[in-house]
Design an enzyme around this catalytic site. Structure first.
Site, mmCIF file in Angstrom:
data_model
loop_
_atom_site.group_PDB
_atom_site.id
_atom_site.type_symbol
_atom_site.label_atom_id
_atom_site.label_comp_id
_atom_site.label_asym_id
_atom_site.label_seq_id
_atom_site.Cartn_x
_atom_site.Cartn_y
_atom_site.Cartn_z
ATOM 1 N N ASP A 106 -11.263 2.127 3.238
ATOM 2 C CA ASP A 106 -11.493 0.684 3.086
ATOM 3 C C ASP A 106 -12.982 0.383 2.841
ATOM 4 O O ASP A 106 -13.325 -0.710 2.413
ATOM 5 C CB ASP A 106 -11.036 -0.071 4.349
ATOM 6 C CG ASP A 106 -9.631 -0.656 4.209
ATOM 7 O OD1 ASP A 106 -9.169 -0.820 3.060
ATOM 8 O OD2 ASP A 106 -9.013 -0.967 5.246
ATOM 9 N N LYS A 150 0.828 -1.213 0.000
ATOM 10 C CA LYS A 150 0.000 0.000 0.000
ATOM 11 C C LYS A 150 0.861 1.262 0.000
ATOM 12 O O LYS A 150 0.571 2.222 -0.724
ATOM 13 C CB LYS A 150 -0.969 -0.041 1.200
ATOM 14 C CG LYS A 150 -2.022 -1.142 1.034
ATOM 15 C CD LYS A 150 -2.830 -1.456 2.289
ATOM 16 C CE LYS A 150 -3.629 -2.744 2.058
ATOM 17 N NZ LYS A 150 -4.496 -3.130 3.196
ATOM 18 N N GLN A 205 -4.942 -1.866 9.285
ATOM 19 C CA GLN A 205 -4.691 -3.159 8.639
ATOM 20 C C GLN A 205 -5.288 -4.295 9.473
ATOM 21 O O GLN A 205 -5.027 -4.407 10.666
ATOM 22 C CB GLN A 205 -3.175 -3.366 8.452
ATOM 23 C CG GLN A 205 -2.802 -4.658 7.758
ATOM 24 C CD GLN A 205 -3.322 -4.731 6.320
ATOM 25 O OE1 GLN A 205 -3.266 -3.757 5.579
ATOM 26 N NE2 GLN A 205 -3.834 -5.878 5.931
#
Ligand code: BQF
Length: 292
Positions: A119, A52, A96
């Site tokens: 997300d 990322k 995460q």
């Protein structure tokens, strides 16, 4: 059989994003800024977060990685989330997953300001997605839709079988595939307790496998000419690899591929598109495209 090249597609989209960022900055706009929270030292999570950060560089984004030991308490992590919520320089951020067992993932997700939830895991984004409103869409399903679109694979009116019902992939994928503005398909979701799973798959024009069981989908389950999308990324030990492991998909690729009209490989299929769609969402966050 056409191999769907997720890696090349993601590289191309990242170049498109970088070009747009260049224009934004040239016109005096703000460079998009993604922050990521990583808890602990899980090998997979380390790799994903590194992917990322590297993708941010390719897109011309600013990125910030915040690392914590897995001894961090839930309250401390929630305080870090709140700091990022209030940081005006941060356009979007992720935590995460998975998190250590003593921390509630749901609590952390709900603590994220939905306007920075790139997300797309916050219940507000999930709900808005389900009724077709503008929102951040979960990166993996969004990446799969983008691959289907860029390869001109017809979904409207087709039978789509989704294997797996997770909040991150299976459920949002089913929602999007059934919606008129996205997949417009006839959708069946199968899971560990489904009867006749094999028969459902045999009737599918499109199979999206997201169960996390290596080689689950075999040739006898796939109709001639079907499209098969493999979301699986199980790390299995492999002494011949420098890293000591390789990624294994949910599809027994060698025997399934000859029957398919289109198929995604692992690695290099859905995975790179997941990262790329996180970048797309971050660009939207920088532009305040959906909220505020
Ligand atoms: C590729 C993920 C399970 C649990 C949490 C490229 C990724 C993977 C594969 C990647 C994943 C899987 C990510 C490839 C992010 C996808 O070349 O095939 C990129 O970085 N992913 C994650 O952030 O959390 C996960 C899978």
């Amino acid at each position: 059989m056409t191999l769907i090249d997720g890696k090349a597609t993601a590289t191309q989209i990242k170049a498109e994003i970088a070009e747009e960022v260049k224009q934004i900055v040239e016109n005096g706009g703000k460079r998009p800024h993604l922050a990521a929270i990583l808890v602990g030292h899980d090998g997979g999570s380390e790799t994903y977060v590194r992917n990322k950060v590297l993708a941010c560089e390719a897109c011309g984004f600013k990125s910030t990685l915040l690392r914590f030991e897995d001894t961090i308490s839930e309250a401390e992590l929630l305080a870090e989330v709140d700091k990022l919520n209030r940081d005006e320089d941060v356009d979007g951020f992720i935590v995460q997953l998975p998190l250590p067992k003593h921390i509630s993932e749901q609590k952390v997700i709900e603590a994220i300001d939905y306007r920075k939830d790139v997300d797309g895991f916050h219940p507000i984004n999930v709900g808005r997605m389900a009724i077709g409103l503008p929102c951040y869409i979960s990166a993996t399903p969004k990446g799969i839709l983008e691959l289907l679109r860029r390869y001109h694979i017809e979904t409207s009116g087709r039978k789509c079988v989704i294997l797996g019902r997770s909040n991150i992939v299976g459920k949002p994928m089913a929602q999007l595939m059934m919606q008129k503005q996205y997949g417009d398909a006839t959708v069946t979701v199968c899971h560990s307790h489904s009867r006749d799973l094999k028969k459902e798959c045999q009737e599918a024009d499109i199979i999206i496998a997201a169960i996390g069981q290596p080689n689950f989908v075999t040739a006898d389950m796939v109709k001639e000419g079907a499209t098969v999308i493999d979301v699986g990324t199980t790390r299995v030990p492999d002494a011949t690899k420098k890293s000591g492991f390789r990624l294994n998909g949910d599809v027994k690729f060698d025997e399934v591929a000859p029957k398919c009209s289109y198929i995604t490989p692992v690695p290099g299929g859905v995975g790179p598109m997941t990262i790329c769609m996180l970048m797309k969402n971050t660009l939207s966050a920088g532009k305040k495209e959906f909220y505020q």
